[in-house]
Design an enzyme around this catalytic site. Structure first.
Site, mmCIF file in Angstrom:
data_model
loop_
_atom_site.group_PDB
_atom_site.id
_atom_site.type_symbol
_atom_site.label_atom_id
_atom_site.label_comp_id
_atom_site.label_asym_id
_atom_site.label_seq_id
_atom_site.Cartn_x
_atom_site.Cartn_y
_atom_site.Cartn_z
ATOM 1 N N CYS A 245 6.123 -5.395 0.435
ATOM 2 C CA CYS A 245 6.230 -4.091 -0.244
ATOM 3 C C CYS A 245 6.166 -2.937 0.770
ATOM 4 O O CYS A 245 7.122 -2.761 1.512
ATOM 5 C CB CYS A 245 5.161 -3.986 -1.321
ATOM 6 S SG CYS A 245 5.613 -2.807 -2.593
ATOM 7 N N HIS B 240 4.712 -8.711 -4.308
ATOM 8 C CA HIS B 240 3.347 -8.976 -3.810
ATOM 9 C C HIS B 240 2.931 -10.440 -3.999
ATOM 10 O O HIS B 240 2.327 -10.770 -5.021
ATOM 11 C CB HIS B 240 2.357 -8.090 -4.564
ATOM 12 C CG HIS B 240 2.440 -6.654 -4.213
ATOM 13 N ND1 HIS B 240 1.631 -6.072 -3.260
ATOM 14 C CD2 HIS B 240 3.241 -5.670 -4.682
ATOM 15 C CE1 HIS B 240 1.922 -4.792 -3.163
ATOM 16 N NE2 HIS B 240 2.887 -4.510 -4.009
ATOM 17 N N SER C 286 3.396 3.140 2.479
ATOM 18 C CA SER C 286 4.052 2.925 3.773
ATOM 19 C C SER C 286 3.910 4.117 4.718
ATOM 20 O O SER C 286 3.813 3.932 5.938
ATOM 21 C CB SER C 286 5.529 2.583 3.572
ATOM 22 O OG SER C 286 6.184 3.624 2.857
ATOM 23 N N ARG D 172 12.858 3.284 -1.153
ATOM 24 C CA ARG D 172 11.490 3.234 -1.702
ATOM 25 C C ARG D 172 11.501 3.492 -3.207
ATOM 26 O O ARG D 172 12.388 4.153 -3.715
ATOM 27 C CB ARG D 172 10.617 4.291 -1.029
ATOM 28 C CG ARG D 172 10.385 4.041 0.435
ATOM 29 C CD ARG D 172 9.573 5.169 1.044
ATOM 30 N NE ARG D 172 8.240 5.256 0.471
ATOM 31 C CZ ARG D 172 7.419 6.301 0.639
ATOM 32 N NH1 ARG D 172 7.812 7.327 1.355
ATOM 33 N NH2 ARG D 172 6.232 6.299 0.094
ATOM 34 N N GLU E 297 0.556 -11.953 -2.780
ATOM 35 C CA GLU E 297 -0.912 -12.090 -2.734
ATOM 36 C C GLU E 297 -1.559 -11.832 -4.091
ATOM 37 O O GLU E 297 -2.774 -11.994 -4.239
ATOM 38 C CB GLU E 297 -1.487 -11.143 -1.667
ATOM 39 C CG GLU E 297 -1.526 -9.665 -2.030
ATOM 40 C CD GLU E 297 -0.165 -8.956 -2.012
ATOM 41 O OE1 GLU E 297 0.860 -9.632 -1.835
ATOM 42 O OE2 GLU E 297 -0.149 -7.736 -2.210
ATOM 43 N N GLY F 189 0.862 -1.180 0.000
ATOM 44 C CA GLY F 189 0.000 0.000 0.000
ATOM 45 C C GLY F 189 0.892 1.220 0.000
ATOM 46 O O GLY F 189 1.810 1.307 -0.801
HETATM 47 N N1 GLN Z 1 5.788 2.746 -3.023
HETATM 48 C C1 GLN Z 1 5.039 2.336 -1.876
HETATM 49 C C2 GLN Z 1 5.632 2.933 -0.605
HETATM 50 O O1 GLN Z 1 6.694 3.455 -0.644
HETATM 51 C C3 GLN Z 1 5.005 0.837 -1.770
HETATM 52 C C4 GLN Z 1 4.253 0.290 -2.941
HETATM 53 C C5 GLN Z 1 3.528 -0.981 -2.667
HETATM 54 O O2 GLN Z 1 3.284 -1.356 -1.524
HETATM 55 N N2 GLN Z 1 3.090 -1.621 -3.723
HETATM 56 O O3 GLN Z 1 5.028 2.841 0.423
#
Ligand code: GLN
Length: 193
Positions: free
Chosen positions: A81, A174, A51, A108, A176, A49
């Site tokens: 992620c 991911h 972060s 990131r 999932e 998601g």
């Molecule tokens: N780019 C998102 C972050 O830095 C992580 C992306 C993801 O969870 N798919 O939080």
């Protein structure tokens, strides 16, 4: 007794985690968004998601302590992620809030803007055939402190994308979002070890 796996349900793709975990026999996956629901779990997934949002909400709702206690009690925690970023001790160029439970430095959005998302077959230590991995605005682990017990389980183009430190597991991708459940099974086997 089924294995009770909580999925931190503050932001991100927690529903996909619940669905894929519930496909596995002997698992009861449930949303975790209160102290009580976290404490009732044998293991926890922190989903992908955003972060910064997940971190902020975790702190605001006072869920950071229950998650730390889980980790200290040796219960497995899997950050995928954004979840990996929340678990990291260091985040390159960011002061954003994090749990800081794993001795890793993450960067990131590390794979560039042009390739926002991509899929690869990833060889994983401890799993026989490559695992299908989907990366979406993914981080990578720039440094994994092996002297602290961090074990690198997979790299992609020389970048660490899956690692483990005792009861903590972190993937840049991911699991999932594919039909492959082997990484989830690997995680579930960490329960009680
Ligand atoms: N780019 C998102 C972050 O830095 C992580 C992306 C993801 O969870 N798919 O939080």
């Amino acid at each position: 007794m089924p294995k009770r796996v909580g999925v931190l349900a503050l932001q991100g793709d927690f529903r996909e985690h619940i669905e894929t975990l519930n496909e596995i026999e002997g698992v009861e996956a449930r949303l975790a968004k209160t102290q009580e629901s976290i404490e009732a779990c044998d293991a926890l997934v922190i989903p992908g998601g955003e972060s910064t949002t997940i971190g902020k909400l975790m702190k605001r709702f006072g869920l950071d302590e229950p998650v730390r206690e889980m980790a200290e009690a040796g219960k497995p925690i899997f950050g995928t992620c954004a979840g990996m970023i929340v678990l990291a001790r260091e985040i390159v160029g960011s002061e954003q809030w994090r749990l800081g439970l794993m001795d890793i430095t993450v960067e990131r959005n590390a794979f560039g803007r042009q390739v926002d998302s991509f899929e690869v077959d990833l060889p994983v230590k401890g799993i026989e055939e490559p695992v299908r991995a989907i990366f979406i605005r993914a981080p990578y682990v720039r440094e994994a402190r092996e002297e602290c017990g961090v074990e690198v389980l997979a790299t992609f183009e020389d970048r660490i994308v899956l690692c483990r430190q005792g009861n903590l597991l972190a993937s840049a991708f991911h699991p999932e979002l594919t039909d492959d459940r082997r990484l989830q099974r690997y995680f579930l086997e960490m329960i009680g070890n």
